[in-house]
Design a protein around this motif. Structure first.
Motif, PDB file in Angstrom:
ATOM      1  N   ASN A  75       3.013  -3.863   2.715  1.00 26.06           N
ATOM      2  CA  ASN A  75       4.360  -4.254   2.288  1.00 26.06           C
ATOM      3  C   ASN A  75       4.964  -3.268   1.286  1.00 26.06           C
ATOM      4  O   ASN A  75       6.043  -3.496   0.760  1.00 26.06           O
ATOM      5  N   GLY A  76       4.241  -2.196   0.991  1.00 30.46           N
ATOM      6  CA  GLY A  76       4.753  -1.200   0.048  1.00 30.46           C
ATOM      7  C   GLY A  76       4.572  -1.574  -1.411  1.00 30.46           C
ATOM      8  O   GLY A  76       5.317  -1.132  -2.270  1.00 30.46           O
ATOM      9  N   ILE A  77       3.566  -2.395  -1.688  1.00 31.16           N
ATOM     10  CA  ILE A  77       3.292  -2.852  -3.053  1.00 31.16           C
ATOM     11  C   ILE A  77       1.940  -2.298  -3.496  1.00 31.16           C
ATOM     12  O   ILE A  77       0.956  -2.371  -2.771  1.00 31.16           O
ATOM     13  N   TRP A  78       1.901  -1.738  -4.720  1.00 33.30           N
ATOM     14  CA  TRP A  78       0.624  -1.311  -5.287  1.00 33.30           C
ATOM     15  C   TRP A  78      -0.112  -2.540  -5.808  1.00 33.30           C
ATOM     16  O   TRP A  78       0.417  -3.307  -6.588  1.00 33.30           O
ATOM     17  N   ARG A  79      -1.353  -2.704  -5.328  1.00 38.99           N
ATOM     18  CA  ARG A  79      -2.190  -3.843  -5.704  1.00 38.99           C
ATOM     19  C   ARG A  79      -3.390  -3.371  -6.514  1.00 38.99           C
ATOM     20  O   ARG A  79      -3.978  -2.327  -6.226  1.00 38.99           O
ATOM     21  N   PHE A  80      -3.727  -4.134  -7.531  1.00 37.30           N
ATOM     22  CA  PHE A  80      -4.871  -3.839  -8.397  1.00 37.30           C
ATOM     23  C   PHE A  80      -5.829  -5.013  -8.355  1.00 37.30           C
ATOM     24  O   PHE A  80      -5.441  -6.147  -8.634  1.00 37.30           O
ATOM     25  N   ASP A 139       2.026  -4.879  -8.704  1.00 37.30           N
ATOM     26  CA  ASP A 139       1.164  -5.618  -9.625  1.00 37.30           C
ATOM     27  C   ASP A 139       1.257  -4.984 -11.011  1.00 37.30           C
ATOM     28  O   ASP A 139       1.468  -3.773 -11.134  1.00 37.30           O
ATOM     29  N   GLU A 140       1.091  -5.808 -12.034  1.00 38.10           N
ATOM     30  CA  GLU A 140       1.050  -5.325 -13.414  1.00 38.10           C
ATOM     31  C   GLU A 140      -0.261  -5.783 -14.039  1.00 38.10           C
ATOM     32  O   GLU A 140      -0.639  -6.941 -13.909  1.00 38.10           O
ATOM     33  N   VAL A 141      -0.929  -4.868 -14.727  1.00 39.17           N
ATOM     34  CA  VAL A 141      -2.211  -5.160 -15.356  1.00 39.17           C
ATOM     35  C   VAL A 141      -1.991  -5.251 -16.863  1.00 39.17           C
ATOM     36  O   VAL A 141      -1.349  -4.388 -17.455  1.00 39.17           O
ATOM     37  N   LYS A 188      -5.182  -9.955 -17.759  1.00 35.03           N
ATOM     38  CA  LYS A 188      -4.757 -10.567 -16.503  1.00 35.03           C
ATOM     39  C   LYS A 188      -4.043  -9.542 -15.630  1.00 35.03           C
ATOM     40  O   LYS A 188      -3.716  -8.445 -16.070  1.00 35.03           O
ATOM     41  N   ILE A 189      -3.820  -9.940 -14.375  1.00 30.28           N
ATOM     42  CA  ILE A 189      -2.989  -9.171 -13.456  1.00 30.28           C
ATOM     43  C   ILE A 189      -1.868 -10.073 -12.978  1.00 30.28           C
ATOM     44  O   ILE A 189      -2.116 -11.191 -12.516  1.00 30.28           O
ATOM     45  N   LYS A 190      -0.642  -9.604 -13.122  1.00 30.44           N
ATOM     46  CA  LYS A 190       0.532 -10.307 -12.609  1.00 30.44           C
ATOM     47  C   LYS A 190       0.835  -9.713 -11.243  1.00 30.44           C
ATOM     48  O   LYS A 190       1.072  -8.508 -11.116  1.00 30.44           O
ATOM     49  N   SER A 191       0.826 -10.551 -10.203  1.00 27.64           N
ATOM     50  CA  SER A 191       1.033 -10.073  -8.835  1.00 27.64           C
ATOM     51  C   SER A 191       2.454  -9.583  -8.622  1.00 27.64           C
ATOM     52  O   SER A 191       3.415 -10.205  -9.067  1.00 27.64           O
ATOM     53  N   GLY A 192       2.559  -8.460  -7.918  1.00 28.74           N
ATOM     54  CA  GLY A 192       3.860  -7.931  -7.540  1.00 28.74           C
ATOM     55  C   GLY A 192       4.483  -8.776  -6.442  1.00 28.74           C
ATOM     56  O   GLY A 192       3.833  -9.618  -5.829  1.00 28.74           O
ATOM     57  N   SER A 193       5.759  -8.521  -6.186  1.00 34.83           N
ATOM     58  CA  SER A 193       6.513  -9.324  -5.234  1.00 34.83           C
ATOM     59  C   SER A 193       7.281  -8.429  -4.258  1.00 34.83           C
ATOM     60  O   SER A 193       7.995  -7.517  -4.687  1.00 34.83           O
ATOM     61  N   VAL A 194       7.123  -8.709  -2.975  1.00 33.37           N
ATOM     62  CA  VAL A 194       7.881  -7.991  -1.958  1.00 33.37           C
ATOM     63  C   VAL A 194       9.368  -8.281  -2.128  1.00 33.37           C
ATOM     64  O   VAL A 194      10.203  -7.376  -2.081  1.00 33.37           O
ATOM     65  N   GLU A 195       9.710  -9.549  -2.363  1.00 35.33           N
ATOM     66  CA  GLU A 195      11.115  -9.945  -2.507  1.00 35.33           C
ATOM     67  C   GLU A 195      11.790  -9.270  -3.695  1.00 35.33           C
ATOM     68  O   GLU A 195      12.961  -8.919  -3.640  1.00 35.33           O
TER      69      GLU A 195
END
Length: 84
Positions: free
Chosen positions: A32-37, A60-62, A48-55
């Motif tokens: 989906n074009g999102i960097w995931r950690f 993601d933010e660490v 924590k990790i805050k999940s990124g959003s396609v919308e």
């Protein structure tokens, strides 16, 4: 204090990030074009990790507690930890 870092890895689909105080993260650019950690190991300053959003077109933010000294990124290298 905030630590912001951007690595230019446009040809990289996966890798590993390591941080002072022991945190290891798998890094992946998803379909989906999102960097995931994803944590491999949570060091003493990991929060924590805050999940990124396609919308919202966000990655993601660490988050860490104060005190990080450094971070490093390795392209195309996956680290696996044997916990036995």
């Amino acid at each position: 204090m905030n630590l912001w870092e951007e690595f230019y890895a446009y040809d990289c689909s996966d890798g590993t990030m390591t941080f002072s105080y022991g945190t290891l993260l798998n890094v992946m650019y998803d379909n989906n074009g999102i960097w995931r950690f994803t944590p491999i190991f949570r060091g003493s300053l990991f929060e924590k990790i805050k999940s990124g959003s396609v919308e919202e077109d966000t990655n993601d933010e660490v988050y860490f507690k104060n005190g990080l000294k450094w971070c490093a990124f390795s392209e195309g290298m996956q680290v696996r930890v044997n916990r036995n």
